[in-house]
Design a protein around this motif. Structure first.
Motif, PDB file in Angstrom:
ATOM      1  N   TYR A  95      38.494  48.021  45.974  1.00 22.44           N
ATOM      2  CA  TYR A  95      37.228  47.447  45.531  1.00 22.44           C
ATOM      3  C   TYR A  95      36.524  46.740  46.698  1.00 22.44           C
ATOM      4  O   TYR A  95      35.381  47.067  47.057  1.00 22.44           O
ATOM      5  N   GLY A  96      37.218  45.798  47.296  1.00 22.97           N
ATOM      6  CA  GLY A  96      36.598  45.000  48.348  1.00 22.97           C
ATOM      7  C   GLY A  96      36.366  45.749  49.642  1.00 22.97           C
ATOM      8  O   GLY A  96      35.413  45.480  50.370  1.00 22.97           O
ATOM      9  N   LEU A 108      33.008  47.963  49.250  1.00 20.95           N
ATOM     10  CA  LEU A 108      31.853  47.431  48.541  1.00 20.95           C
ATOM     11  C   LEU A 108      30.592  47.439  49.400  1.00 20.95           C
ATOM     12  O   LEU A 108      29.496  47.714  48.913  1.00 20.95           O
ATOM     13  N   LEU A 109      30.742  47.124  50.686  1.00 22.75           N
ATOM     14  CA  LEU A 109      29.562  47.141  51.552  1.00 22.75           C
ATOM     15  C   LEU A 109      28.978  48.540  51.648  1.00 22.75           C
ATOM     16  O   LEU A 109      27.762  48.732  51.584  1.00 22.75           O
ATOM     17  N   ALA A 129      33.958  49.901  43.591  1.00 20.26           N
ATOM     18  CA  ALA A 129      33.211  49.447  44.769  1.00 20.26           C
ATOM     19  C   ALA A 129      31.804  50.030  44.804  1.00 20.26           C
ATOM     20  O   ALA A 129      30.934  49.510  45.514  1.00 20.26           O
ATOM     21  N   THR A 170      37.315  48.346  55.998  1.00 21.65           N
ATOM     22  CA  THR A 170      38.438  48.602  55.094  1.00 21.65           C
ATOM     23  C   THR A 170      39.771  48.439  55.805  1.00 21.65           C
ATOM     24  O   THR A 170      40.701  47.815  55.277  1.00 21.65           O
ATOM     25  N   GLY A 211      26.629  44.174  47.314  1.00 16.24           N
ATOM     26  CA  GLY A 211      27.902  44.632  47.868  1.00 16.24           C
ATOM     27  C   GLY A 211      28.613  43.545  48.642  1.00 16.24           C
ATOM     28  O   GLY A 211      29.834  43.394  48.565  1.00 16.24           O
ATOM     29  N   ASN A 216      30.149  40.979  46.129  1.00 15.13           N
ATOM     30  CA  ASN A 216      31.344  41.518  45.489  1.00 15.13           C
ATOM     31  C   ASN A 216      32.487  41.687  46.486  1.00 15.13           C
ATOM     32  O   ASN A 216      33.663  41.550  46.134  1.00 15.13           O
ATOM     33  N   THR A 217      32.152  41.984  47.751  1.00 18.18           N
ATOM     34  CA  THR A 217      33.187  42.048  48.782  1.00 18.18           C
ATOM     35  C   THR A 217      33.843  40.690  48.963  1.00 18.18           C
ATOM     36  O   THR A 217      35.074  40.572  49.056  1.00 18.18           O
ATOM     37  N   SER A 218      33.023  39.645  49.011  1.00 21.63           N
ATOM     38  CA  SER A 218      33.567  38.296  49.160  1.00 21.63           C
ATOM     39  C   SER A 218      34.493  37.952  48.006  1.00 21.63           C
ATOM     40  O   SER A 218      35.569  37.367  48.197  1.00 21.63           O
ATOM     41  N   GLN A 270      36.196  40.068  45.958  1.00 22.83           N
ATOM     42  CA  GLN A 270      37.415  40.866  45.903  1.00 22.83           C
ATOM     43  C   GLN A 270      38.331  40.637  47.098  1.00 22.83           C
ATOM     44  O   GLN A 270      39.555  40.567  46.954  1.00 22.83           O
ATOM     45  N   VAL A 271      37.764  40.522  48.286  1.00 26.35           N
ATOM     46  CA  VAL A 271      38.597  40.271  49.461  1.00 26.35           C
ATOM     47  C   VAL A 271      39.215  38.877  49.379  1.00 26.35           C
ATOM     48  O   VAL A 271      40.377  38.661  49.743  1.00 26.35           O
TER      49      VAL A 271
END
Length: 501
Positions: A71-72, A75-76, A126, A219, A408, A411-413, A415-416
């Motif tokens: 996911y993370g 996402l970008l 993602a 990734t 993105g 959501n990356t922030s 999930q990561v």
């Protein structure tokens, strides 16, 4: 020039939400509902999965982290792809892949295959998450209308999470595989509705391709970071292997930044991070989800492994937090209009810190109403304030053509942050694992993990407090050229929403 309004914003004219507009929002909410449902259902089912597939605690962590990393990690790329190829197309294709991965996850019979299916599922999410959020932010004009839509959107996440806990408890009593299979039919129904209801969006015509190197580097760096943290207790934190791995992470992240600065079509335009409000929203998302995922993971193990509670009993213990969020999140939009996002995020983090700190009182024979319930209620209230406010703060003031990118990034922030801090918590607990695992010794090994969770929430609070420099109430978070222009713009946007379909 633009400047934040320091006076109450002119109320938006009444806009009739057409049935199709409501349908569009519900389809997008269904995808968010599935994300939350999937995370909570898997969390409660972990002990049963570990017993059935003979998996260790560190391997179980990868069932959660595999999804979060898929996911993370992309996402970008997912957010940028939505901007370039069209948000509707990207959302629908990814939702179909999500349904297929859900089916596969319920049929596999080994730990590695289950983790792989979870990773693929995360990859599809993602693309659905930033595409869905950017459809909302480009459909509803900034201000009260968007705040209301985002409140409903995040409420569906809370509802999915709370329902996932109960459903997982019920389904796990029969088989943990049912928890993997349940999202598939829901995703298929949402896909069918989305084909009819989602508005088409124009593709970005003038672009210079796709930032594949950036996606690969981003990734790879996140995967290597979490793997290093998980393996460090066994290899030794000061060992050549661990230090070399951390160095490789630093090199990959540096290369990622260099690629983004030079790419003609970057996954993330680094200039957006010049905004202090944007940076605080991203770091707040890291601390918010990172602390909560670690808390849920440890609490589930504590309740089922040490207290001997069933999966359903554990789910019901978590339910007050999710129910509180589901009931109150729809009101957050109006509160944001009055007080602004920084104050709500700070208040939420303060409640979260208090909830985690109170949970440190746990023992092997806790009285639920006195020891566990207060923490659940505080954490639920915190989530109701923080999650929708972070979404609003991150997407306000962003041009439509960059909404996918910022969605993105947010959501990356999230999930990561979840993947990294879950790995840290797991590593801390593994390092403290007793040689002779009595119940008291195991509980003592969990406590450092809960302290890490509390510390991460404290860090989130401190980051948020740096944005509270203006002590005067700010009734609106709308950014506009002037009060008159803001009113005119809002009227034009409202008319566009009413006739869009």
């Amino acid at each position: 020039m633009t400047s934040p309004l320091t006076i109450p914003a002119t109320p938006s004219p009444a806009v009739r939400w057409t049935p199709r507009l409501w349908g569009t929002l519900l389809v997008l909410c269904a995808a968010m509902f599935l994300d939350a449902l999937d995370v909570s259902m898997v969390g409660v089912a972990l002990p049963s999965i570990g017993t059935d597939l003979h998996l260790s605690t560190s391997t179980l962590q990868w069932i959660v982290s595999g999804y979060i990393l898929g996911y993370g990690g992309l996402l970008l790329l997912g957010g940028r792809t939505a901007d370039l190829l069209g948000r509707r197309q990207v959302f629908l294709v990814a939702l179909g892949v999500f349904a297929l991965a859900s089916l596969l996850g319920g049929l596999v019979d080994s730990g590695p295959l289950l983790i792989a299916s979870r990773f693929v599922k995360g990859l599809s999410a993602a693309f659905t998450a930033p595409a869905g959020l950017s459809i909302i932010t480009t459909t509803f004009p900034e201000g009260p209308l968007r705040n209301r839509a985002l409140s409903i959107y995040t409420t569906c996440a809370a509802t999915g999470f709370s329902m996932g806990l109960v459903l997982s408890g019920l389904l796990t009593e029969a088989s943990w595989r049912l928890t993997m299979l349940l999202p598939a039919p829901i995703a298929l129904v949402a896909l069918a509705a989305g084909l009819r209801l989602l508005p088409r969006s124009a593709r970005e015509e003038n672009h210079a391709g796709y930032d594949v190197p950036g996606a690969v580097l981003g990734t790879a760096s996140m995967l290597l970071l979490v793997f290093t943290v998980v393996q460090a207790p066994g290899a030794g934190w000061a060992s050549a292997r661990t230090l070399g791995s951390f160095l490789a992470v630093a090199v990959l992240l540096t290369a990622f930044v260099l690629v983004e600065r030079r790419s003609p079509s970057p996954l993330i335009r680094l200039g957006v991070l010049r905004s202090g409000s944007q940076v605080r929203a991203q770091l707040g998302a890291v601390a918010f989800f990172g602390s909560y995922v670690g808390f849920q993971f440890l609490t589930t193990l504590y309740m089922q492994s040490l207290l001997g509670w069933s999966a359903l009993h554990t789910a019901l213990a978590f339910l007050p937090a999710g129910a509180l969020v589901a009931v109150s999140s729809t009101k957050v939009g109006a509160v944001v209009d009055r007080f602004g996002t920084p104050r709500l995020i700070a208040a939420g983090f303060a409640l979260m810190v208090a909830g985690y700190a109170l949970f440190l009182r746990i023992d092997l024979d806790p009285v639920y109403a006195a020891v566990i319930l207060p923490s659940m209620l505080l954490i639920g209230a915190a989530c109701a304030l923080v999650f929708p406010s972070l979404n609003i703060q991150a997407t306000n003031g962003v041009e439509d053509h960059e909404q996918g990118m910022v969605s993105g990034l947010l959501n990356t922030s999230v999930q990561v942050g979840g993947a990294v801090f879950l790995a840290v918590v797991t590593a801390v607990v593994t390092a403290a694992a007793p040689a002779h695992p009595t119940a008291h010794a195991v509980l003592d090994s969990y406590r450092p993990g809960f302290m890490v969770v509390t510390g991460v929430a404290v860090a989130g609070l401190l980051i948020t407090l740096t944005g509270l420099r203006d002590r005067r109430p700010r009734p609106s978070v709308v950014v506009a050229r002037s009060t008159v222009e803001a009113s005119a713009s809002t009227e034009a946007e409202a008319e566009r929403v009413a006739v869009r379909d």
